[in-house]
Structure formats: structure tokens, C-alpha cells
Design an enzyme around this catalytic site. Structure first.
Site, PDB file in Angstrom:
ATOM      1  N   HIS B 281      55.865  44.508  36.560  1.00  0.00           N
ATOM      2  CA  HIS B 281      54.929  43.482  37.033  1.00  0.00           C
ATOM      3  C   HIS B 281      53.783  43.295  36.032  1.00  0.00           C
ATOM      4  O   HIS B 281      53.508  42.173  35.582  1.00  0.00           O
ATOM      5  CB  HIS B 281      54.382  43.904  38.403  1.00  0.00           C
ATOM      6  N   GLU B 282      53.140  44.387  35.666  1.00  0.00           N
ATOM      7  CA  GLU B 282      51.996  44.279  34.755  1.00  0.00           C
ATOM      8  C   GLU B 282      52.435  43.833  33.363  1.00  0.00           C
ATOM      9  O   GLU B 282      51.695  43.136  32.664  1.00  0.00           O
ATOM     10  CB  GLU B 282      51.233  45.607  34.691  1.00  0.00           C
ATOM     11  N   HIS B 285      52.272  40.145  33.297  1.00  0.00           N
ATOM     12  CA  HIS B 285      50.899  39.680  33.042  1.00  0.00           C
ATOM     13  C   HIS B 285      50.555  39.823  31.553  1.00  0.00           C
ATOM     14  O   HIS B 285      49.953  38.938  30.942  1.00  0.00           O
ATOM     15  CB  HIS B 285      49.895  40.509  33.849  1.00  0.00           C
ATOM     16  N   GLU B 311      50.441  35.100  38.012  1.00  0.00           N
ATOM     17  CA  GLU B 311      51.273  35.823  38.973  1.00  0.00           C
ATOM     18  C   GLU B 311      52.745  35.422  38.804  1.00  0.00           C
ATOM     19  O   GLU B 311      53.644  36.247  39.028  1.00  0.00           O
ATOM     20  CB  GLU B 311      50.779  35.540  40.400  1.00  0.00           C
TER      21      GLU B 311
END
Lengths: 510, 510
Positions: B281-282, B285, B311
Site C-alpha cells: 500500500h505505502e 503512495h 489513494e
């Protein structure tokens, strides 16, 4: 979002009692916070930052520096300072007066140098440091000669602009960068006198040392376990981990600010004492920063005075305190407990290890007796380089000659000669003297603190009492006076070499 | 000192061709560098900073924010913007036009809110967050009710000032803070439609899941070894450790900027997949930040567009890419190699683990099917709180009722109810919708990227091709257009729920 910690760094009420004073305090608070931020970023750069971010970080730091500069050279600054001095004349507060003095000094320096000279120096230094790294790795002084000449030219122009604004000599303008008010006329005779003494006593010290039982070299210790011992030692000496960190880096340093002080060290598995002594050294720097007066944290008067007193505090911890029986007994017990009992961990042996004198080639490995000779050499040579009396091409030869003359050692190559330090290629002329001046101040302050303890009917000096004395007399004084003023108030005399000479005799010749 | 990395962040030559344009570019470059610095400090605060430095860091960040604000509200800013638009009218460059548009937006927002409202909000938020930590720990909603009311009042005043300056509704002004241009009129019907679909298909999904072979829970793995696997996964997905770091923190987050992007995760020894999915997830980003156009790094047009696209990129990595056969095969091999062969590490089982649907109480643990229902509930309730239609004292009851209605679960206590998120006590109203909008955008973008690959005669989607497409169509677009403009150009349609609904059917019902 603020409103929270404001109080911790707020000046005492009434210090700046007038609109001009309050406006100035707000501007210099902004400057102080920018500097605090720069110090965190500098720490990050050397400890955490990914390698590829160097150029980005350079841009960020340059922008913050420019913002500080912009505040200092604002056109209304001179009028504000005049008005604030008028406001303060009725009921002068010594700290606020010192603050106004420091503000003026900062503004004068910021306005002294045209920006093209600053840019030229920054460029020369960037090229100089890069050339130094390569030249040192390959032991090729010729690869650094051209860039070093450019650095010297740029530093000369920069220093001349500062000197003109301050009405002093070029070299005094450089000394002033690292310790405000330091003067060659005071320093050079001190160094010459000190060198005479050292050269006179050194043979006898070496003779006595050869006749005494040698120090036992400690066993190797994995660096992760050394780190735990280092943390314990820092805490024992008073480092507050709630307001600080200890990390590893290539070269030990201290950064951060009061409230968030960060020290680093490096560990050598084969030489566990070197990392521990480096931690003691950096802890001294950290205690100074942490002991600055909280109420003046965000004002110029609240800053550490300069490199002389800073180095005095680090050397006090590394050398004076690390020889106190109470500290050595604690350390001996701690190390034996961690690493297993061994002859090397006895207090007597730790003291012996910390007191070995070995004339050598490398400044950062030098003991306290021979260290001042390394500094004398650099002070002489940097003055000659700046004055044009020594050509850059002749530096290696001059270095080797003087090393032989002062320390009796032969310089086998420039890596172990004039390429060993980064200071000159990075433009830091006038910095070296503060190392020896700091060593003198450390002993002078220690002697006074220990004498106070004794006069008060106390037992032998203990590190807590000594450090509490430093807190009152040095850390808490911040920049409320100049270095000699602080030393005079604390020890009854300006900076001198008498205490240091007494210390050398007492430690090595009795 | 600069002169070094300048080039990397320099605008394309000629973009701001005029004195006003160049002056603006210099001012906004300063703002950009301050923001970069604030992001490093924010990372440090959560990962490295000693606990006792919180107030000091708060003061530093407040000062930097104030410096940005000072630049934006300078009295000559409006004239400069007008002049720069005049200069650019002759030969309009789309990026520079976008840059001027973003500059105007930032100035309008900075000038919209009187500083007393900003201070009041900051104070309310500081108290709100503190009250939330205590209230959550003790499961005492009543301890947070008063502070939350104060936050809502302060946010309402602040949002009304923003709304007046922008000519929009209060809630739109809040949405705009997190994703410029987002509008309730578009979002709410999308959410309602989506909720209908989900509630319609959820029973069948759960039925099918119950009939299928269950996922095998992975064995426990020491967190230090998970960290190595996490690093390898991030690198596999394209995270560049020369320009970034991966550390541990209480809550995973991404900070830093293009050139120095820093991600964090947390590890759970008993649930190795949770830390790995957080890293994926990160990494999403981080790839967005790292893929922003270097030439516009220090200008408003070069910033990430907003939280919806941000997101979308994190969820794309965590959900879409972590289901691709190529990624799962690599991960299965890597984990088996590191932790020893086990049924849990098969690609099929990893896919099953990533696709479990379990209606539950906690948003951050929710699967992609039920997650939008959590967001719908928060969006409804925050609108009602702001409008005064729901009293703070009635929040726990309203929460429990709606959870039961939407997800069929009973809320046993407020810790697992309305005390679970920090957003409201910290004033972040209007933030929650971006989570679901980001999930919709992720699927819409993935579908378009995979379709492009297929249309070009490619095989099935692979993560490198998908990410390269994102680089061209999302990361590289930065803030050159608004979110819908970027989605329109990339996928042929503004943000919608059609792709997401197709994805849910294809993934869970075929």
C-alpha cells in the site's frame, strides 16, 4: 500547530519591553527555529537520508539559509535595533542587552558579504570537498592543489569582506566565525608557549611511560554490544534519552538543539574503547546544548557561545571526567558485567588506556599531550596559506618538515599528512585553533570546578558535581557574554595555559 | 549551499517567461522547499524523534507553516499573479497555466481564513486528539464529547470562511482540502449507488466464500525477518531505496518527497501478510510521489493531485497488483525461500488470503467489498454532525444503528465504534470519502491500463507495464489538471463506479 510548547522557549516577561524589541524577538525566534530545523536536517543527512537525496537536501538547506539571511538583511533592521536599544535604555536587562548585541553581530555579518562572494565560496567549497575525497583516497595531493587554491582565494575574499565590516584582520575575522571575539594576538603566543612546554616535557613523559607497566589492550567486542554499553555510559554521564538520541555515523558528531539533542558515534569491534570515548566526547557537547537556558532557546543570547567552550565541554567529558575514580569504577563494573571479567576492564587499566602518549601522524588519534602540536602546525600553515607566504604546491613539504620538527615523526605519504583533514578543502580556515583552545578551557574549568568542590568541604571531584557546576557557569551562561567573559566569571581568569600545564605535569610526571 | 541539485527541480526553460512569472516561481519554489522540509520533519517526528521533543517540534512546524502562509498572503501577490497571466497570454504553456491556476488557488485559500479561526482550530484539534487518545484507551466516549464539539465548531467556522472565499458549500470546501474540486453533488450519489450494489451482492459473496476451500493462515514469522521480506517486496514493486527508506512506525504512512520518499509499516509476528500488504500500500503512495515530474518538483503544478489519486495508487498496489499472477508467483517463491516451504505461501493461497470478505467492525481491517460501507457511514454522519442534524451525544447510538443496518454487525463498545478513527477529533472532516473514491479510481485506472496492454497485443496485465502506464497517465500528470480531468484523459471517463462494480463481480462472483 503551536500554542503548545511556546512557553518553554519564551523569553522572561519584560525582557523586550517595547514594540521594536518584541518585533526583533519575533524575527530572531524565526531564525532560531530555522536553525533548529537545519540541525535536524543535517543530522538526518548524515544518519538517515538515502544517498540519492543529497542534491535535494542541499537545495532545501540552501533555501533555509537564504531565508535566515533575508531576515537579517531586511532594510528596516538597523532602525529596529536602534529603536530597541532606546526602549531598553531605561531599565537595562543584562540578558536582553546581550541579545541585542548578538542580533547586531549577526546583522553586521550577514550584511558584510556580497552574495556573489558567498556563492563563489560555496562553489569552491563544494568542488574542494569533492576533490579532497578523491585525492585522499588515491593519495594524490596534486589532484587537490587546484581546487584548494580556489577555496583559499574564495575564503580570502570572504574573510576580507567580513574583516572590513568588523574592523579587524583577515585571520581574526575567520577565528570570529567559530568563536566570536577570538583574536590571533591572544591565541598565537598561547600556542607558542604551550608548544615549548610540551616539547620540553614530552621526552620525560615517554621515558616514564616506557618504564611503567603497559596498558592491556581490551578484547574485541561485537559492535551491537558496544552500542548498549555506549548508551549506558551516555546516560550515566547525564545524557537524557527522552530529549535525545544516540546513533551511528561515519564520523561522530552532535546535532539537534536544546530539547532534542542527537549524538552519534562509530564503533570498532577490535577497539571497544574508541567508540566509548567518542560517546563521552559527544555527550559533553550534548550536555552543553541541553543545558542552555530554556527561556532564551529561540534567541541569539541563548545559543552556545562558540566552538572553544563547546570543545571544552566535550573534552571535559572525554578526558577529565573519564579519569575520575568514580567514573572509572562505574565503567569498569559496567563493562565487566556486560562483556565478562577481563584484566582490560579494571579501572586502573582503563585509566592507563586513556593516558597513553604516542607521538603520531594523525590528529584525530592524538593524545592530549601531543594534540596541541598538531594544531600549532595547522594554525601556522593556514595563516601562511592565507597570507600567500606558502604556496599550495609547497604545502606537503612544509607539512612534513614541521611534523618532523614538532613531533619527530616522518610523514610517509600525504594521506597521513596534509590530506588527512577535510577542514581546508571545505573552507574552514580558523577552525583548528578552537580544538586546542577548547582543551585549555576544559582543564581550566575542571580545575576551578574541582577547587570549588574542595573549598566547599567536599570530597574529591565527582562527575555530577563537576557537571552541575558547568551547568551553572558555562551551559547556563550561553551567549550572555563572550568566551573570555564566561571563563573570567567562572574561573577568575581569561583563557590561559597555566591550568593545562599543571594538568600535564600532574597527570604524566608525578 | 546550492548550485548543485538546482537543475533537477528547475522548470523547463521558457515556462515562466517574464519578470512576474519568474518572481512567482521563486516564491513558490520557497514554499515547495518548506513543504519538503516539513515532510522530512513529520517523518522524523513519527519514526525517530525522542518523545520529549514533541512541543519543540510543534513550534518548529508551526513556524514553517507560518512562513509559507506569509508568502501566500503578501500584499503584492494578486498584482504579481495578474501580471504573470498577462505575460503568459501570448504563448500559453499548459503546464505553466496550470501552475498559475494552482498558485491562485493556494493564495485564495491562504487569504480566506482569518488567523484567529486558524488558531482556534489548531487549539481545538490539539485538545481533540489528546482527548481521543484517552477516551479510546478507556472506552469512554463521554470524555471526548466536549472536545469533539469544540472541534466541530472550529471546523465549521473555518470551512465557512473557505466556502465563502470559494463560493461553494461548507462540505465542498472541506472535500476540496483533500482533493481539489471534489463535490458532494457528485460523490454522494456515487456512494449511494455503490452501497446498493454491495448490499445486494454481499450475501452471495459470503455464501460462495463459505462453500470454497478456506485460506490457510500463514505461520508466525519474527518481525525482523518480515522486514527483509517487506524490503524485497517494495523493491520488486519498484521502490527505489537509493531515493527512499522503509522503517517501522505505529501506523504505516508515506512521507518525504520526490527524490527522498519514506514509507513505514508495522509488523505483526502472528500475521505476516498484514505488514507486507501495508508495505505494498505505502509503496503505491511512494511510487506516485517518486513519479511526479522532476522539472516541476518545486512548483504547485508538480504536486500530487490529491488524496483520491494518491489513494488510488496505494490501493492499486495493495489490491490490484497483489492479485496479479506474476506478482503472486514471485511473492510465493520469495516467501517460501525466506521462511521455508509451507502451504500458506502458495500463490493460490496468497490470493485467497487477499480476497477474504468478512463484514466487521473496524474500517482499517475491512476488505475491499465492505470497506465502502464503512466510508458511507462516516460520510453520512460527518455531514450530519457538521450540519447540526446529529448531536455529538447521539453519535455512538447513530453509529451503532447504521453499522447494524449497513453491515449487519453489532457494535459492542465505542472503541470498536465511533472511537476507532482519529480523523474527526483531529479535524479531518471531508477526508473519509477519498478512501472510497480512491478505491473506485484504482479499479478504473487498472482496467484502463490492462485494457491498453491487451489492445496493444500484450499478454495479461503485468505489474511493470501497469505501473509504467500509471507513471505516464497519473504520476507524471501531477497537478496539471484536476482529478476528473486526469481520469478522463487516462481512462476516457470521469470518476465512476462502473469499473469497481465489474471488478467486484469478476473477482468474487465468477
Amino acid at each position: 500547530m503551536s500554542g503548545t510548547g511556546q512557553e518553554a522557549g519564551a523569553m522572561p516577561p519584560g525582557a523586550a519591553d517595547g514594540p521594536a524589541g518584541r518585533a526583533l524577538a519575533a524575527r530572531f525566534r524565526r531564525i532560531a527555529r530555522l536553525r533548529q530545523v537545519e540541525r535536524v536536517l543535517g543530522w538526518d543527512q548524515r544518519v538517515m537520508m538515502p544517498a540519492g537525496a543529497a542534491a535535494l537536501r542541499g537545495d532545501q538547506l540552501a533555501e533555509l539559509e537564504l531565508m535566515r539571511q533575508d531576515i537579517l538583511v531586511a532594510p528596516d533592521m538597523a532602525d529596529l535595533l536602534d529603536a530597541a536599544e532606546g526602549e531598553a535604555a531605561a531599565a537595562p536587562d543584562p540578558w536582553w542587552q546581550a541579545n541585542l548585541r548578538e542580533m547586531r553581530r549577526m546583522c553586521r555579518q550577514a550584511g558584510a558579504v556580497p552574495s556573489d562572494l558567498l556563492v563563489a565560496k560555496a562553489r569552491a567549497v563544494a568542488a574542494g570537498e569533492m576533490a579532497w575525497r578523491a585525492a585522499r583516497a588515491e593519495d594524490r595531493f596534486d589532484a587537490m592543489a587546484g581546487p584548494l587554491r580556489a577555496v583559499i582565494d574564495a575564503v580570502r575574499d570572504w574573510a576580507d569582506a567580513l574583516a572590513a565590516a568588523q574592523g579587524c584582520s583577515r585571520y581574526d575575522a575567520l577565528l570570529d566565525q567559530y568563536d566570536p571575539g577570538a583574536k590571533a594576538a591572544t591565541i598565537l603566543p598561547l600556542f607558542a608557549d604551550l608548544a615549548d612546554t610540551i616539547r620540553q616535557v614530552l621526552p620525560e613523559i615517554l621515558e616514564r611511560q616506557a618504564a611503567a607497566p603497559p596498558a592491556v589492550q581490551p578484547p574485541a567486542v561485537p559492535t551491537a554490544r558496544q552500542a548498549d554499553a555506549a548508551r549506558a555510559l551516555a546516560a550515566f554521564l547525564g545524557f537524557d534519552f527522552r530529549h535525545g538520541r544516540l546513533d551511528e555515523s561515519l564520523h561522530p558528531f552532535t546535532s539537534g538543539s536544546l530539547g532534542d539533542v542527537r549524538i552519534t558515534t562509530r564503533f570498532d569491534a577490535g577497539d571497544p574503547m574508541s567508540g566509548l570515548l567518542a560517546v563521552a566526547h559527544e555527550t559533553g557537547h550534548a550536555l552543553y546544548e541541553a543545558g542552555l537556558p530554556a527561556a532564551w532557546r529561540d534567541q541569539p543570547a541563548g545559543r552556545a557561545r562558540g566552538m572553544i567552550l563547546h570543545e571544552s565541554q566535550s573534552l571535559l567529558c572525554e578526558r577529565q571526567l573519564m579519569r575520575l575514580p568514580g567514573v572509572l569504577d562505574w565503567l569498569a563494573g559496567d563493562l565487566a558485567g556486560r562483556f565478562g571479567a577481563a584484566p582490560a576492564w579494571s579501572a586502573a587499566n582503563l585509566r592507563r588506556l586513556a593516558s597513553r602518549v604516542i607521538p603520531g601522524l594523525i590528529r584525530v588519534e592524538a593524545d592530549e599531550v601531543t594534540y596541541p602540536l598538531h594544531i600549532l602546525l595547522r594554525t601556522e600553515l593556514e595563516q601562511a596559506l592565507l597570507a600567500g607566504d606558502l604556496a599550495v604546491d609547497d604545502l606537503p613539504g612544509a607539512w612534513a618538515d614541521r611534523m618532523h620538527d614538532l613531533l619527530g615523526v616522518s610523514v610517509p605519504d600525504d594521506r597521513r599528512g596534509c590530506l588527512q583533514d577535510i577542514h581546508w578543502p571545505s573552507g574552514a580556515f580558523g577552525y583548528f585553533p578552537t580544538y586546542t583552545l577548547g582543551a585549555l578551557a576544559a582543564v581550566q574549568l575542571f580545575e576551578a570546578a574541582a577547587g570549588t568542590q574542595k573549598a566547599a568541604g567536599g570530597a574529591d571531584a565527582d562527575h555530577e558535581t563537576i557537571l552541575a557546576w558547568m551547568g551553572r557557569n558555562v551551559h547556563g551562561a550561553a551567549s550572555s557574554a563572550d568566551t573570555d567573559g564566561i571563563l573570567q566569571a567562572a574561573t577568575g581568569a581569561p583563557l590561559g595555559s597555566a591550568a593545562f600545564k599543571r594538568h600535564i605535569r600532574a597527570t604524566y610526571l608525578t
